[in-house]
Design a protein around this motif. Structure first.
Motif, PDB file in Angstrom:
ATOM      1  N   MET A   1       0.835  -1.190   0.078  1.00  0.00           N
ATOM      2  CA  MET A   1       0.011   0.093   0.048  1.00  0.00           C
ATOM      3  C   MET A   1       0.925   1.400  -0.042  1.00  0.00           C
ATOM      4  SD  MET A   1      -2.593   1.106   2.973  1.00  0.00           S
ATOM      5  CE  MET A   1      -3.845   2.090   2.467  1.00  0.00           C
ATOM      6  N   GLU A   2       0.596   2.041  -0.870  1.00  0.00           N
ATOM      7  CA  GLU A   2       1.491   3.416  -0.980  1.00  0.00           C
ATOM      8  C   GLU A   2       0.776   4.478  -0.490  1.00  0.00           C
ATOM      9  OE1 GLU A   2       3.304   4.772  -4.398  1.00  0.00           O
ATOM     10  OE2 GLU A   2       3.577   2.806  -5.245  1.00  0.00           O
ATOM     11  N   LEU A   3       1.271   5.184   0.464  1.00  0.00           N
ATOM     12  CA  LEU A   3       0.820   6.429   1.313  1.00  0.00           C
ATOM     13  C   LEU A   3       1.243   7.667   0.811  1.00  0.00           C
ATOM     14  CD1 LEU A   3       0.939   4.934   5.064  1.00  0.00           C
ATOM     15  CD2 LEU A   3      -0.933   4.796   3.456  1.00  0.00           C
ATOM     16  N   ASP A   4       0.468   8.730   0.306  1.00  0.00           N
ATOM     17  CA  ASP A   4       0.968   9.982   0.209  1.00  0.00           C
ATOM     18  C   ASP A   4       0.912  10.720   1.453  1.00  0.00           C
ATOM     19  OD1 ASP A   4      -1.657  10.975   0.510  1.00  0.00           O
ATOM     20  OD2 ASP A   4      -1.907  11.092  -1.776  1.00  0.00           O
ATOM     21  N   GLU A   5       1.186  12.131   1.007  1.00  0.00           N
ATOM     22  CA  GLU A   5       1.400  12.801   2.650  1.00  0.00           C
ATOM     23  C   GLU A   5       0.004  13.007   2.975  1.00  0.00           C
ATOM     24  OE1 GLU A   5       2.839  14.755   5.818  1.00  0.00           O
ATOM     25  OE2 GLU A   5       4.087  13.522   4.276  1.00  0.00           O
ATOM     26  N   SER A   6      -1.002  13.216   2.244  1.00  0.00           N
ATOM     27  CA  SER A   6      -2.291  13.385   2.712  1.00  0.00           C
ATOM     28  C   SER A   6      -2.757  12.262   3.623  1.00  0.00           C
ATOM     29  CB  SER A   6      -3.259  13.653   1.565  1.00  0.00           C
ATOM     30  OG  SER A   6      -3.065  14.864   0.816  1.00  0.00           O
ATOM     31  N   ASP A   7      -2.700  10.915   3.232  1.00  0.00           N
ATOM     32  CA  ASP A   7      -2.778   9.718   3.964  1.00  0.00           C
ATOM     33  C   ASP A   7      -2.075   9.893   5.236  1.00  0.00           C
ATOM     34  OD1 ASP A   7      -4.380   8.665   1.777  1.00  0.00           O
ATOM     35  OD2 ASP A   7      -2.652   7.608   0.992  1.00  0.00           O
ATOM     36  N   ARG A   8      -0.747  10.237   5.113  1.00  0.00           N
ATOM     37  CA  ARG A   8      -0.110  10.113   6.299  1.00  0.00           C
ATOM     38  C   ARG A   8      -0.465  11.146   7.348  1.00  0.00           C
ATOM     39  NH1 ARG A   8       4.505   7.247   5.683  1.00  0.00           N
ATOM     40  NH2 ARG A   8       5.024   6.788   3.924  1.00  0.00           N
ATOM     41  N   ARG A   9      -1.023  12.475   6.866  1.00  0.00           N
ATOM     42  CA  ARG A   9      -1.709  13.341   7.870  1.00  0.00           C
ATOM     43  C   ARG A   9      -2.944  12.728   8.520  1.00  0.00           C
ATOM     44  NH1 ARG A   9      -0.288  17.311   3.455  1.00  0.00           N
ATOM     45  NH2 ARG A   9      -2.666  17.207   2.867  1.00  0.00           N
ATOM     46  N   ILE A  10      -3.664  12.303   7.749  1.00  0.00           N
ATOM     47  CA  ILE A  10      -4.894  11.554   8.191  1.00  0.00           C
ATOM     48  C   ILE A  10      -4.427  10.663   9.293  1.00  0.00           C
ATOM     49  CG2 ILE A  10      -6.657   9.882   7.428  1.00  0.00           C
ATOM     50  CD1 ILE A  10      -7.235  11.372   4.961  1.00  0.00           C
ATOM     51  N   LEU A  11      -3.511   9.779   9.098  1.00  0.00           N
ATOM     52  CA  LEU A  11      -3.178   8.654  10.026  1.00  0.00           C
ATOM     53  C   LEU A  11      -2.618   9.388  11.080  1.00  0.00           C
ATOM     54  CD1 LEU A  11      -1.504   6.131   7.521  1.00  0.00           C
ATOM     55  CD2 LEU A  11      -3.774   6.162   8.952  1.00  0.00           C
ATOM     56  N   ARG A  12      -1.782  10.502  11.108  1.00  0.00           N
ATOM     57  CA  ARG A  12      -1.272  11.039  12.283  1.00  0.00           C
ATOM     58  C   ARG A  12      -2.334  11.665  13.164  1.00  0.00           C
ATOM     59  NH1 ARG A  12       3.171  12.576   8.786  1.00  0.00           N
ATOM     60  NH2 ARG A  12       2.066  14.245   8.218  1.00  0.00           N
ATOM     61  N   VAL A  13      -3.140  12.293  12.550  1.00  0.00           N
ATOM     62  CA  VAL A  13      -4.228  12.949  13.293  1.00  0.00           C
ATOM     63  C   VAL A  13      -5.244  11.916  13.942  1.00  0.00           C
ATOM     64  CG1 VAL A  13      -6.530  14.315  13.161  1.00  0.00           C
ATOM     65  CG2 VAL A  13      -4.356  14.997  12.051  1.00  0.00           C
ATOM     66  N   ILE A  14      -5.643  10.942  13.415  1.00  0.00           N
ATOM     67  CA  ILE A  14      -6.578   9.916  14.079  1.00  0.00           C
ATOM     68  C   ILE A  14      -5.689   9.082  14.928  1.00  0.00           C
ATOM     69  CG2 ILE A  14      -8.220  10.018  11.913  1.00  0.00           C
ATOM     70  CD1 ILE A  14      -6.931   7.134  11.280  1.00  0.00           C
ATOM     71  N   GLN A  15      -4.601   8.976  14.657  1.00  0.00           N
ATOM     72  CA  GLN A  15      -3.723   8.006  15.946  1.00  0.00           C
ATOM     73  C   GLN A  15      -3.726   8.954  16.978  1.00  0.00           C
ATOM     74  OE1 GLN A  15      -0.298   5.418  15.242  1.00  0.00           O
ATOM     75  NE2 GLN A  15       0.534   7.525  15.325  1.00  0.00           N
ATOM     76  N   ASP A  16      -3.385  10.164  16.973  1.00  0.00           N
ATOM     77  CA  ASP A  16      -3.429  10.909  18.321  1.00  0.00           C
ATOM     78  C   ASP A  16      -4.828  11.619  18.877  1.00  0.00           C
ATOM     79  OD1 ASP A  16      -0.550  11.189  18.003  1.00  0.00           O
ATOM     80  OD2 ASP A  16      -0.383  13.017  16.988  1.00  0.00           O
TER      81      ASP A  16
END
Length: 152
Positions: A1-16
């Motif tokens: 699975m490839e993650l772009d920066e938008s995906d990473r931002r989503i993951l960081r927010v929902i994780q925190d």
């Protein structure tokens, strides 16, 4: 699975902030509601994100004992390993099970309210797991760190 920066931002927010609303998630990631929701759905569909759930602290609900059990399996045949893994899923006191390389075949994370309860789990469940040759136990003395956060 490839993650772009938008995906990473989503993951960081929902994780925190797992309680974040879709509106807040869009604001925090700089996206509008619909694209943000579609990306989150894709991340869930592809298994990068699991459903929301509350994490219960075992100690706060009476599980004072945390044990790591290092298990050796007799005869390393695929069906024997699968039988063990399938049986582990049916023991609720086993929170985690990991297959290992090295001296032991598996490590189990087991909780119990007391040492006597752990002894009962060993006698009634762990030694009854299929193909167990030996179990080496280490009791934890203190939790130093516990995190579910993945560095993204």
């Amino acid at each position: 699975m490839e993650l772009d920066e938008s995906d990473r931002r989503i993951l960081r927010v929902i994780q925190d902030r797992p309680e974040v609303t879709m509106r807040e998630l869009g604001e925090a990631t700089g996206m509008s509601h619909s694209p943000c929701w579609r990306r989150l759905q894709r991340l869930q569909d592809e298994g990068a994100v699991s459903a929301r759930r509350y994490v219960i602290d075992p100690e706060s609900v009476g599980y004072e004992i945390l044990v790591f059990c290092f298990v050796k399996i007799s005869h390393h045949q695929r069906e024997r390993l699968k039988a063990f893994e399938d049986a582990v899923a049916n023991v609720p006191e086993i929170l985690q099970c990991h297959s290992l390389s090295g001296e032991h075949d598996y490590v189990l994370q087991v909780i119990a309210p007391s040492v006597r309860d752990y002894e009962a789990t060993v006698k009634n469940a762990l030694v009854e797991l299929p193909n167990v040759q030996s179990i080496y136990t280490s009791f934890t003395l203190k939790r130093v760190k516990q995190s579910l956060n993945v560095p993204i």
